[in-house]
Design a protein around this motif. Structure first.
Motif, PDB file in Angstrom:
ATOM      1  N   PHE A  31       0.883  -1.331  -0.042  1.00 39.99           N
ATOM      2  CA  PHE A  31      -0.066   0.009   0.160  1.00 39.99           C
ATOM      3  C   PHE A  31       0.718   1.354   0.066  1.00 39.99           C
ATOM      4  CE2 PHE A  31      -2.767  -3.040   2.150  1.00 39.99           C
ATOM      5  CZ  PHE A  31      -3.819  -3.369   1.515  1.00 39.99           C
ATOM      6  N   PHE A  32       0.293   2.285  -0.510  1.00 43.69           N
ATOM      7  CA  PHE A  32       0.838   3.676  -0.504  1.00 43.69           C
ATOM      8  C   PHE A  32      -0.126   4.540  -0.808  1.00 43.69           C
ATOM      9  CE2 PHE A  32       1.492   1.819  -4.747  1.00 43.69           C
ATOM     10  CZ  PHE A  32       0.891   3.048  -5.497  1.00 43.69           C
ATOM     11  N   THR A  33       0.286   6.083  -0.327  1.00 41.33           N
ATOM     12  CA  THR A  33      -0.767   6.981  -0.497  1.00 41.33           C
ATOM     13  C   THR A  33      -0.379   7.951  -1.775  1.00 41.33           C
ATOM     14  OG1 THR A  33       0.506   8.611   0.882  1.00 41.33           O
ATOM     15  CG2 THR A  33      -0.868   7.035   2.039  1.00 41.33           C
ATOM     16  N   ALA A  34      -1.110   8.569  -1.992  1.00 40.87           N
ATOM     17  CA  ALA A  34      -0.962   9.488  -3.293  1.00 40.87           C
ATOM     18  C   ALA A  34       0.151  10.667  -3.059  1.00 40.87           C
ATOM     19  CB  ALA A  34      -2.378  10.463  -3.631  1.00 40.87           C
ATOM     20  N   THR A  49      -2.336   6.455 -15.656  1.00 41.09           N
ATOM     21  CA  THR A  49      -1.577   5.569 -16.490  1.00 41.09           C
ATOM     22  C   THR A  49      -0.924   4.455 -15.861  1.00 41.09           C
ATOM     23  OG1 THR A  49      -0.887   7.789 -17.554  1.00 41.09           O
ATOM     24  CG2 THR A  49       0.445   5.680 -18.055  1.00 41.09           C
ATOM     25  N   ARG A  50      -0.608   4.490 -14.759  1.00 42.38           N
ATOM     26  CA  ARG A  50      -0.201   3.256 -14.036  1.00 42.38           C
ATOM     27  C   ARG A  50      -1.538   2.359 -13.513  1.00 42.38           C
ATOM     28  NH1 ARG A  50       3.411   7.167 -13.905  1.00 42.38           N
ATOM     29  NH2 ARG A  50       5.207   6.824 -13.393  1.00 42.38           N
ATOM     30  N   ILE A  51      -2.331   3.133 -13.447  1.00 45.56           N
ATOM     31  CA  ILE A  51      -3.692   2.158 -13.111  1.00 45.56           C
ATOM     32  C   ILE A  51      -4.175   1.346 -14.387  1.00 45.56           C
ATOM     33  CG2 ILE A  51      -6.127   2.167 -12.231  1.00 45.56           C
ATOM     34  CD1 ILE A  51      -5.104   4.620 -10.451  1.00 45.56           C
ATOM     35  N   MET A  57      -3.223  -0.762  -8.134  1.00 43.54           N
ATOM     36  CA  MET A  57      -4.871  -0.696  -7.963  1.00 43.54           C
ATOM     37  C   MET A  57      -5.205   0.681  -6.909  1.00 43.54           C
ATOM     38  SD  MET A  57      -5.543  -4.639  -7.098  1.00 43.54           S
ATOM     39  CE  MET A  57      -4.480  -4.540  -5.573  1.00 43.54           C
ATOM     40  N   ARG A  58      -6.402   1.262  -7.347  1.00 48.22           N
ATOM     41  CA  ARG A  58      -6.629   2.364  -6.470  1.00 48.22           C
ATOM     42  C   ARG A  58      -7.520   1.630  -5.310  1.00 48.22           C
ATOM     43  NH1 ARG A  58      -7.567   7.792  -6.593  1.00 48.22           N
ATOM     44  NH2 ARG A  58      -7.440   7.627  -8.745  1.00 48.22           N
ATOM     45  N   VAL A  59      -7.303   1.691  -3.996  1.00 46.32           N
ATOM     46  CA  VAL A  59      -8.024   1.104  -2.697  1.00 46.32           C
ATOM     47  C   VAL A  59      -8.895   2.048  -2.065  1.00 46.32           C
ATOM     48  CG1 VAL A  59      -7.693  -0.219  -0.643  1.00 46.32           C
ATOM     49  CG2 VAL A  59      -6.075  -0.462  -2.506  1.00 46.32           C
ATOM     50  N   GLU A  60      -8.658   3.313  -1.994  1.00 50.67           N
ATOM     51  CA  GLU A  60      -9.441   4.114  -1.357  1.00 50.67           C
ATOM     52  C   GLU A  60      -8.917   5.581  -1.761  1.00 50.67           C
ATOM     53  OE1 GLU A  60     -11.773   3.876   0.962  1.00 50.67           O
ATOM     54  OE2 GLU A  60     -11.621   1.625   1.669  1.00 50.67           O
ATOM     55  N   ASN A  61      -9.819   6.501  -1.499  1.00 54.37           N
ATOM     56  CA  ASN A  61      -9.488   7.869  -2.081  1.00 54.37           C
ATOM     57  C   ASN A  61      -8.023   8.172  -1.418  1.00 54.37           C
ATOM     58  OD1 ASN A  61      -9.590  10.443  -2.969  1.00 54.37           O
ATOM     59  ND2 ASN A  61     -10.126  11.406  -1.364  1.00 54.37           N
ATOM     60  N   GLU A  62      -7.150   8.405  -2.201  1.00 47.08           N
ATOM     61  CA  GLU A  62      -5.591   8.799  -1.818  1.00 47.08           C
ATOM     62  C   GLU A  62      -4.812   7.622  -1.681  1.00 47.08           C
ATOM     63  OE1 GLU A  62      -4.598  12.139  -2.154  1.00 47.08           O
ATOM     64  OE2 GLU A  62      -6.451  12.322  -3.169  1.00 47.08           O
ATOM     65  N   LEU A  63      -5.587   6.403  -1.581  1.00 44.96           N
ATOM     66  CA  LEU A  63      -4.916   5.228  -1.088  1.00 44.96           C
ATOM     67  C   LEU A  63      -4.634   4.081  -2.417  1.00 44.96           C
ATOM     68  CD1 LEU A  63      -3.128   3.610   1.119  1.00 44.96           C
ATOM     69  CD2 LEU A  63      -5.563   2.662   1.496  1.00 44.96           C
ATOM     70  N   PHE A  64      -3.564   3.694  -2.575  1.00 41.41           N
ATOM     71  CA  PHE A  64      -3.274   2.806  -3.762  1.00 41.41           C
ATOM     72  C   PHE A  64      -2.469   1.671  -3.190  1.00 41.41           C
ATOM     73  CE2 PHE A  64      -3.679   7.207  -5.284  1.00 41.41           C
ATOM     74  CZ  PHE A  64      -4.432   6.914  -6.494  1.00 41.41           C
ATOM     75  N   SER A  69       0.910  -7.120  -5.196  1.00 43.29           N
ATOM     76  CA  SER A  69       1.054  -7.628  -3.837  1.00 43.29           C
ATOM     77  C   SER A  69       0.425  -8.680  -3.626  1.00 43.29           C
ATOM     78  CB  SER A  69       0.505  -6.517  -2.862  1.00 43.29           C
ATOM     79  OG  SER A  69       1.580  -5.244  -3.282  1.00 43.29           O
ATOM     80  N   PRO A  70       0.713  -9.745  -2.778  1.00 42.57           N
ATOM     81  CA  PRO A  70      -0.142 -10.772  -2.268  1.00 42.57           C
ATOM     82  C   PRO A  70      -1.130 -10.583  -1.247  1.00 42.57           C
ATOM     83  CG  PRO A  70       1.938 -10.899  -1.267  1.00 42.57           C
ATOM     84  CD  PRO A  70       2.189  -9.793  -2.362  1.00 42.57           C
ATOM     85  N   ARG A  71      -2.443 -11.156  -1.244  1.00 46.69           N
ATOM     86  CA  ARG A  71      -3.283 -10.933  -0.410  1.00 46.69           C
ATOM     87  C   ARG A  71      -3.084 -11.748   1.045  1.00 46.69           C
ATOM     88  NH1 ARG A  71      -3.099  -8.087  -3.950  1.00 46.69           N
ATOM     89  NH2 ARG A  71      -4.812  -7.372  -5.388  1.00 46.69           N
ATOM     90  N   THR A  72      -3.327 -11.032   2.002  1.00 45.31           N
ATOM     91  CA  THR A  72      -3.541 -11.681   3.553  1.00 45.31           C
ATOM     92  C   THR A  72      -4.466 -11.398   4.211  1.00 45.31           C
ATOM     93  OG1 THR A  72      -2.010 -10.137   4.707  1.00 45.31           O
ATOM     94  CG2 THR A  72      -0.945 -11.433   3.090  1.00 45.31           C
TER      95      THR A  72
END
Length: 205
Positions: A31-34, A49-51, A57-64, A69-72
């Motif tokens: 995960f990382f923020t904008a 472009t990257r998406i 992947m956009r996860v939430e507003n301002e969070l990608f 990344s593997p899911r856990t």
């Protein structure tokens, strides 16, 4: 995985920026923020472009998140700690759940942070406070309050004595905490909190 070179993003400056961001994201379960991306030299206009290239992947507003990344089962904890960019610690009922202390089944994800920004999700319960380093430990890619600190927080937070007895007993039974650690953790707490911890220790035998 699609490479930057193969996607037309092979310029050294962009590649270096993306690699630096990737290294940071890997410390946050992908995960990382904008704000973190921009801080690593990636222009906000290039996010789409990257998406579209399948790299983010956009996860939430301002969070990608990096698409690779593997899911856990800990993703939700890692996600919100990353949203706060390392300035949040999983605590209270959520920390007890992670430590296998009791059976609280919290409705909310509890985080402790000094960050005063608007809560980004109704899933979060925020506790605005500072924590000492010795009150926290790492679980994978995020921090969580220690079992001793978790027990003290819940004793102060008003869970029933029966519930407190159970979670302290569980922590002792699995070797995550002992009486000395709990006594040290309540040294600067109100007498009522210390008394509740003492009663839980007595119940644990």
């Amino acid at each position: 995985m699609t490479s930057w070179t193969g996607s037309g993003y092979g310029a050294s400056g962009r590649a270096d920026a993306d690699e630096a961001l990737r290294r940071l994201a890997l410390t946050q379960a992908g995960f990382f923020t904008a704000r973190q991306a921009i801080g690593h030299g990636i222009d906000a206009d290039a996010f789409v472009t990257r998406i579209d290239a399948g790299l983010w992947m956009r996860v939430e507003n301002e969070l990608f998140r990096l698409a690779e990344s593997p899911r856990t089962k800990f993703d939700e904890f890692a996600q919100w700690c990353a949203w706060y960019e390392g300035a949040a610690v999983v605590s209270h009922q959520s920390a007890a759940e992670l430590h296998a202390m009791g059976h609280l089944q919290p409705r909310f994800l509890h985080l402790s942070t000094l960050d005063q920004r608007t809560v980004p999700s109704n899933r979060l319960a925020l506790h605005h406070r500072a924590l000492a380093n010795e009150d926290c430990e790492m679980v994978g890619c995020f921090r969580v309050t220690t079992p001793a600190r978790t027990a003290v927080d819940l004793a102060a937070g008003g869970v029933s004595q029966e519930v407190l007895d159970e979670l302290v007993g569980d922590a002792i039974a699995i070797g995550r905490v002992d009486s000395d650690q709990l006594h040290a953790a309540v040294a600067n707490q109100p007498a009522a909190v210390a008394d509740r911890i003492e009663l839980a220790l007595l119940a644990a035998g």
